[in-house]
Design a protein around this motif. Sequence first.
Motif, PDB file in Angstrom:
ATOM      1  N   HIS A  24       0.814  -1.221   0.000  1.00 15.45           N
ATOM      2  CA  HIS A  24       0.000   0.000   0.000  1.00 15.45           C
ATOM      3  C   HIS A  24       0.850   1.275   0.000  1.00 15.45           C
ATOM      4  CE1 HIS A  24      -3.190  -2.665   0.736  1.00 15.45           C
ATOM      5  NE2 HIS A  24      -3.421  -2.454   2.018  1.00 15.45           N
ATOM      6  N   ILE A  25       2.177   1.146   0.094  1.00 19.53           N
ATOM      7  CA  ILE A  25       2.975   2.336   0.368  1.00 19.53           C
ATOM      8  C   ILE A  25       3.976   2.683  -0.741  1.00 19.53           C
ATOM      9  CG2 ILE A  25       4.609   3.393   2.007  1.00 19.53           C
ATOM     10  CD1 ILE A  25       1.778   3.072   3.174  1.00 19.53           C
ATOM     11  N   PHE A  47       7.543   8.453   4.194  1.00 19.98           N
ATOM     12  CA  PHE A  47       8.871   8.443   4.829  1.00 19.98           C
ATOM     13  C   PHE A  47       9.583   9.742   4.491  1.00 19.98           C
ATOM     14  CE2 PHE A  47       7.692   3.985   4.200  1.00 19.98           C
ATOM     15  CZ  PHE A  47       7.744   3.579   5.532  1.00 19.98           C
ATOM     16  N   PHE A 150       4.226   5.918  15.367  1.00 14.03           N
ATOM     17  CA  PHE A 150       3.593   5.036  14.364  1.00 14.03           C
ATOM     18  C   PHE A 150       2.456   4.206  14.965  1.00 14.03           C
ATOM     19  CE2 PHE A 150       3.850   1.274  11.404  1.00 14.03           C
ATOM     20  CZ  PHE A 150       3.342   1.946  10.309  1.00 14.03           C
ATOM     21  N   ASP A 209       5.066  -3.796  11.101  1.00 13.30           N
ATOM     22  CA  ASP A 209       4.156  -3.899   9.951  1.00 13.30           C
ATOM     23  C   ASP A 209       4.032  -5.377   9.581  1.00 13.30           C
ATOM     24  OD1 ASP A 209       2.630  -3.523   7.694  1.00 13.30           O
ATOM     25  OD2 ASP A 209       4.127  -2.361   6.592  1.00 13.30           O
ATOM     26  N   LYS A 211       1.952  -7.562   8.633  1.00 13.84           N
ATOM     27  CA  LYS A 211       0.853  -8.200   7.923  1.00 13.84           C
ATOM     28  C   LYS A 211       1.382  -9.390   7.119  1.00 13.84           C
ATOM     29  CE  LYS A 211      -0.011  -5.101   3.989  1.00 13.84           C
ATOM     30  NZ  LYS A 211      -0.875  -4.002   3.557  1.00 13.84           N
ATOM     31  N   ASN A 214       3.925  -9.433   4.270  1.00 12.36           N
ATOM     32  CA  ASN A 214       5.283  -8.967   4.517  1.00 12.36           C
ATOM     33  C   ASN A 214       6.198 -10.116   4.972  1.00 12.36           C
ATOM     34  OD1 ASN A 214       4.922  -6.330   3.668  1.00 12.36           O
ATOM     35  ND2 ASN A 214       4.196  -5.639   5.667  1.00 12.36           N
ATOM     36  N   ASP A 229       9.825  -5.909   3.829  1.00 17.04           N
ATOM     37  CA  ASP A 229       9.216  -4.608   4.151  1.00 17.04           C
ATOM     38  C   ASP A 229       9.767  -4.055   5.478  1.00 17.04           C
ATOM     39  OD1 ASP A 229       7.714  -2.355   4.089  1.00 17.04           O
ATOM     40  OD2 ASP A 229       5.788  -3.357   3.737  1.00 17.04           O
ATOM     41  N   ARG A 247      -4.843  -9.037  12.259  1.00 15.79           N
ATOM     42  CA  ARG A 247      -5.911  -8.461  11.430  1.00 15.79           C
ATOM     43  C   ARG A 247      -5.886  -8.967   9.987  1.00 15.79           C
ATOM     44  NH1 ARG A 247      -4.890  -4.572   8.573  1.00 15.79           N
ATOM     45  NH2 ARG A 247      -2.632  -4.461   8.348  1.00 15.79           N
ATOM     46  N   GLU A 255      -8.173  -8.208   3.392  1.00 10.89           N
ATOM     47  CA  GLU A 255      -8.265  -6.924   4.100  1.00 10.89           C
ATOM     48  C   GLU A 255      -9.268  -5.988   3.436  1.00 10.89           C
ATOM     49  OE1 GLU A 255      -4.994  -4.108   3.589  1.00 10.89           O
ATOM     50  OE2 GLU A 255      -4.582  -4.259   5.735  1.00 10.89           O
ATOM     51  N   GLN A 304      -5.881   0.222  13.001  1.00 11.05           N
ATOM     52  CA  GLN A 304      -5.840   0.185  11.539  1.00 11.05           C
ATOM     53  C   GLN A 304      -7.162   0.670  10.955  1.00 11.05           C
ATOM     54  OE1 GLN A 304      -2.956  -0.556   9.725  1.00 11.05           O
ATOM     55  NE2 GLN A 304      -4.266   0.517   8.287  1.00 11.05           N
ATOM     56  N   ARG A 307      -7.043   4.339  10.968  1.00  8.53           N
ATOM     57  CA  ARG A 307      -6.129   4.860   9.937  1.00  8.53           C
ATOM     58  C   ARG A 307      -6.768   4.827   8.551  1.00  8.53           C
ATOM     59  NH1 ARG A 307      -0.567   1.842  10.251  1.00  8.53           N
ATOM     60  NH2 ARG A 307      -0.010   3.434   8.716  1.00  8.53           N
ATOM     61  N   PHE A 308      -7.425   3.702   8.210  1.00  6.48           N
ATOM     62  CA  PHE A 308      -8.086   3.611   6.897  1.00  6.48           C
ATOM     63  C   PHE A 308      -9.230   4.634   6.809  1.00  6.48           C
ATOM     64  CE2 PHE A 308      -6.780  -1.115   6.417  1.00  6.48           C
ATOM     65  CZ  PHE A 308      -5.716  -0.802   5.587  1.00  6.48           C
ATOM     66  N   TYR A 318      -2.887   8.738   1.716  1.00  6.57           N
ATOM     67  CA  TYR A 318      -1.787   7.976   2.314  1.00  6.57           C
ATOM     68  C   TYR A 318      -1.607   6.597   1.647  1.00  6.57           C
ATOM     69  CZ  TYR A 318       1.192   6.048   6.060  1.00  6.57           C
ATOM     70  OH  TYR A 318       2.219   5.472   6.778  1.00  6.57           O
ATOM     71  N   TYR A 319      -2.636   5.772   1.684  1.00  2.00           N
ATOM     72  CA  TYR A 319      -2.519   4.413   1.120  1.00  2.00           C
ATOM     73  C   TYR A 319      -2.816   4.425  -0.373  1.00  2.00           C
ATOM     74  CZ  TYR A 319      -2.987   3.151   6.028  1.00  2.00           C
ATOM     75  OH  TYR A 319      -2.810   3.055   7.384  1.00  2.00           O
TER      76      TYR A 319
HETATM   77  C1  GN1 Z   1       0.877  -0.420   5.024  1.00  2.00           C
HETATM   78  O1  GN1 Z   1       3.457  -1.143   3.353  1.00  2.00           O
HETATM   79  P1  GN1 Z   1       2.376  -2.134   3.643  1.00  2.00           P
HETATM   80  O2  GN1 Z   1       1.354  -2.208   2.572  1.00  2.00           O
HETATM   81  O3  GN1 Z   1       3.006  -3.476   3.963  1.00  2.00           O
HETATM   82  C2  GN1 Z   1       1.226   0.390   6.263  1.00  2.00           C
HETATM   83  C3  GN1 Z   1       0.947  -0.441   7.509  1.00  2.00           C
HETATM   84  C4  GN1 Z   1      -0.519  -0.829   7.530  1.00  2.00           C
HETATM   85  C5  GN1 Z   1      -0.860  -1.570   6.231  1.00  2.00           C
HETATM   86  C6  GN1 Z   1      -2.321  -1.859   6.158  1.00  2.00           C
HETATM   87  C7  GN1 Z   1       4.406   2.397   6.447  1.00  2.00           C
HETATM   88  O4  GN1 Z   1       1.671  -1.594   4.973  1.00  2.00           O
HETATM   89  O5  GN1 Z   1       1.243   0.310   8.667  1.00  2.00           O
HETATM   90  O6  GN1 Z   1      -0.796  -1.624   8.648  1.00  2.00           O
HETATM   91  O7  GN1 Z   1      -0.484  -0.790   5.078  1.00  2.00           O
HETATM   92  N1  GN1 Z   1       2.618   0.803   6.217  1.00  2.00           N
HETATM   93  C8  GN1 Z   1       2.968   2.072   6.549  1.00  2.00           C
HETATM   94  O8  GN1 Z   1      -2.558  -2.839   5.217  1.00  2.00           O
HETATM   95  O9  GN1 Z   1       2.154   2.914   6.914  1.00  2.00           O
END
Ligand code: GN1
Length: 355
Positions: A24-25, A47, A150, A209, A211, A214, A229, A247, A255, A304, A307-308, A318-319
């Motif tokens: 997502h980043i 970042f 964070f 992170d 998930k 990763n 990651d 999650r 997700e 989370q 955040r979403f 952001y995402y």
């Molecule tokens: C982002 O980078 P990624 O997709 O593995 C996010 C995580 C969230 C996740 C939600 C740096 O992870 O904190 O939990 O999306 N990474 C950053 O799916 O904000």
Amino acid sequence: MNPIANVLEQFGIDAAALPHGNGHINNTFLVDSKPRVILQRINTNVFKNPAEVMGNIMAVTAHLRKKIVENGGDPQKETLTFLTTKEGLPYYKTEEGDYWRAYYFVEDMICLEVAKSPADFAEVARAFGRFQKMLADFPVDRLAETIARFHDTPNRFAQLEEAIAADRAGRVKTIEKEIAEVRGYAKYASAIVDGIADGTVPLRVTHNDTKLNNVLLDGKTRKGICVIDLDTVMPGSLLYDFGDAMRTGASTGAEDETDLDKVQFDLAKFEAFTAAFLEELGDSMTARERELLPLSALIITVEQGTRFLADYINGDLYYHIHREHHNLDRARTQLKLAAEIEKLLPRMQEIVEKY
Ligand code: GN1
Ligand code: ADP
Ligand code: MG
């Protein structure tokens, strides 16, 4: 020369690159070189100091490499190996100010969006558990905080309230139900940060992170091989890594699943992860860490969700999103899971006590 070819040339590569993965980043490409390489443009909106991020990652992967060799493992597979530019740097900064990095693609691995079985998720637990164990003697204070606060859950709630007040995209009136639901969980938000503040929850080097996608699993044996990651490896709590894994890994759905009937919290997966994680790290945990394991799943899932939802309210800044309302769909799965976890907390506590 096209921009990607120019970047690759800085790393001594002349080959084609195609978009890859579901992050997502960052912007991720798989490069058809020999051997194959992952090329990433670091997201500088997220970042703010990419050189600092790479400093952390180079120090952490050097430490991991040493440990993996000591344990008789293969560091080329079990951690990431970064390429350096002609200037000897682990990243290249373009004239436009973009930061790019390159590391070897680990071949013959799979990367999951949903765990097929409790056994898959146990392998993810072992990979993250070993990762944290290998970094237990890495000096925490040598790591820069790549994203401030964070996993400061109360602060994530505050950011959601700021987003609601600003209502930049005019979406607040359409999601009153979700906002009310999130607010209902505010009472849980501070348990981990309170533990850090009063010393019952120690600061460790954590991934932050965790998930499912990763971690790379061996495509044939489905063993957990490599944690990827590494941008958010920094001082944190073991509970962030435990809670955040739940999650995605203990959910029966993706997700961003839109059919919420398909999204349930699977206690068998929770148990499999818990058993494997405690096998790796149980000896080093404090009583308070152990006690907070179930609640950490609720806290980080709700975090989370906030955040979403905040990103949806802000207009998706952001995402990465791939459809309209993508962040809202993601927030809804987190809220569905949170409601189930809240009810299951006593049973989760019983499971933790078994190990
Ligand atoms: C982002 O980078 P990624 O997709 O593995 C996010 C995580 C969230 C996740 C939600 C740096 O992870 O904190 O939990 O999306 N990474 C950053 O799916 O904000
Ligand atoms: P993001 O921060 O955007 O999530 P990641 O570093 O997680 O970026 O990479 C995105 C995706 O690319 C991963 O989820 C994974 O599918 C794939 N990927 C990244 N690195 C590798 C690698 N070394 N080997 C195989 N696949 C990888
Ligand atoms: Mg990722």
